[in-house]
Design an enzyme around this catalytic site. Structure first.
Site: not given
Ligand code: FE
Ligand code: FE
Ligand code: ZN
Length: 278
Positions: A37, A211, A107, A176, A67, A256, A226, A224
């Site tokens: 974050r 991913h 991203h 992903d 990442h 992930e 997972h 989104d």
């Protein structure tokens, strides 16, 4: 060789991550370059990195995927957030040079109402400001689910970003599986068709990592979320096809999923069972 890893917490340093990966049965891993974050990165521990590199070479863990933080938004409407994205990525890339030939996934960003074209121009601007010809890291655009105003859901958007990048040898894509499915690409019923489209629009030579995530939501839902392997709308048969597909099987795969921690060991064992001998 089947390169399969998972996302690990970098809190305890590189050597600790390397050992954790091996304990989980992984032979590579992904980590956040800093708090996901946002915020400042910890100072580099050179002794930890040196010890890690010896261990990683013994165990064959390289290349790693780093990442970027989720808060990095190169196409924010606010100049200070764009500046933070640029500084963060430049700093991450400089630090990553301590771990040779890494992959750096980010991203692309959310245009927050400015429009896709304006967003793409800002992302390209950041990439051209931070990518250096001498760096060994390859920067990867992640395929996105298309939540809110996210850029990078369509292969065409990713192509448009790549087209603007000056140093072409240092830009690629991370696919992903949850995101592309959420984004409307049916990798369950038409994996071949999706990969053919990827090749036509982007070029499979740009694809450097995968991913591996199941999705809590059906095709095209753009949410989104997972899910653990085999427990979501992709299902185990889709993962068997994905990890064995001739154009994907030599790429590194990274979990992930919400399994996390020791749950990853279970998923890694499962996927190794799904894998056909080359
Ligand atoms: Fe990501
Ligand atoms: Fe991802
Ligand atoms: Zn995601």
């Amino acid at each position: 060789m089947f390169k399969l890893g998972c996302h690990l917490s970098s809190a305890k340093g590189f050597l600790a991550m390397g050992k954790e990966a091996v304990e989980l049965g992984a032979n590579t891993f992904q980590f956040f370059t800093r708090n996901p974050r946002g915020g400042a990165a910890k100072p580099l521990d050179e002794a930890d990195i040196a010890a890690f590199l010896v261990f990683a070479r013994e165990q064959g863990l390289l290349p790693l995927v780093a990442h970027a933080p989720y808060t990095l938004n190169a196409c924010s409407a606010k100049a200070n957030i764009r500046a933070f994205a640029k500084e963060t990525m430049a700093d991450d890339l400089a630090r990553l040079e301590h771990i040779p030939a890494s992959l750096y996934v980010f991203h692309p960003g959310s245009h927050v109402g400015q429009g896709v074209e304006a967003g793409i121009a800002l992302i390209v601007d950041m990439l051209n400001a931070v990518i250096r010809p001498e760096q060994s890291t390859v920067v990867l655009l992640e395929t996105m689910a298309g939540k809110g105003s996210e850029i990078g859901r369509t292969f065409e958007e990713l192509r448009a970003i790549i087209n603007g990048v000056e140093i072409q040898e240092r830009i690629g894509v991370c696919l992903d599986t949850c995101h592309v499915f959420d984004g409307g690409y049916d990798i369950v019923n038409d994996l071949n068709g999706v990969l053919e489209l990827f090749d036509r629009v982007i070029g499979l030579e740009r694809l450097k990592a995968v991913h591996l995530n199941d999705s809590k939501n059906p095709l095209g839902s753009r949410k989104d979320r997972h899910e653990s392997i085999g427990q979501g709308h992709l299902g185990e048969e889709a993962f068997k096809r994905i990890i064995n597909h001739p154009v994907l099987r030599d790429l590194p795969f990274y979990l992930e999923t919400p399994a996390g921690g020791l749950g990853y060991a279970v998923e890694i064992r499962l996927l190794q069972q799904y894998r056909n001998p080359g």
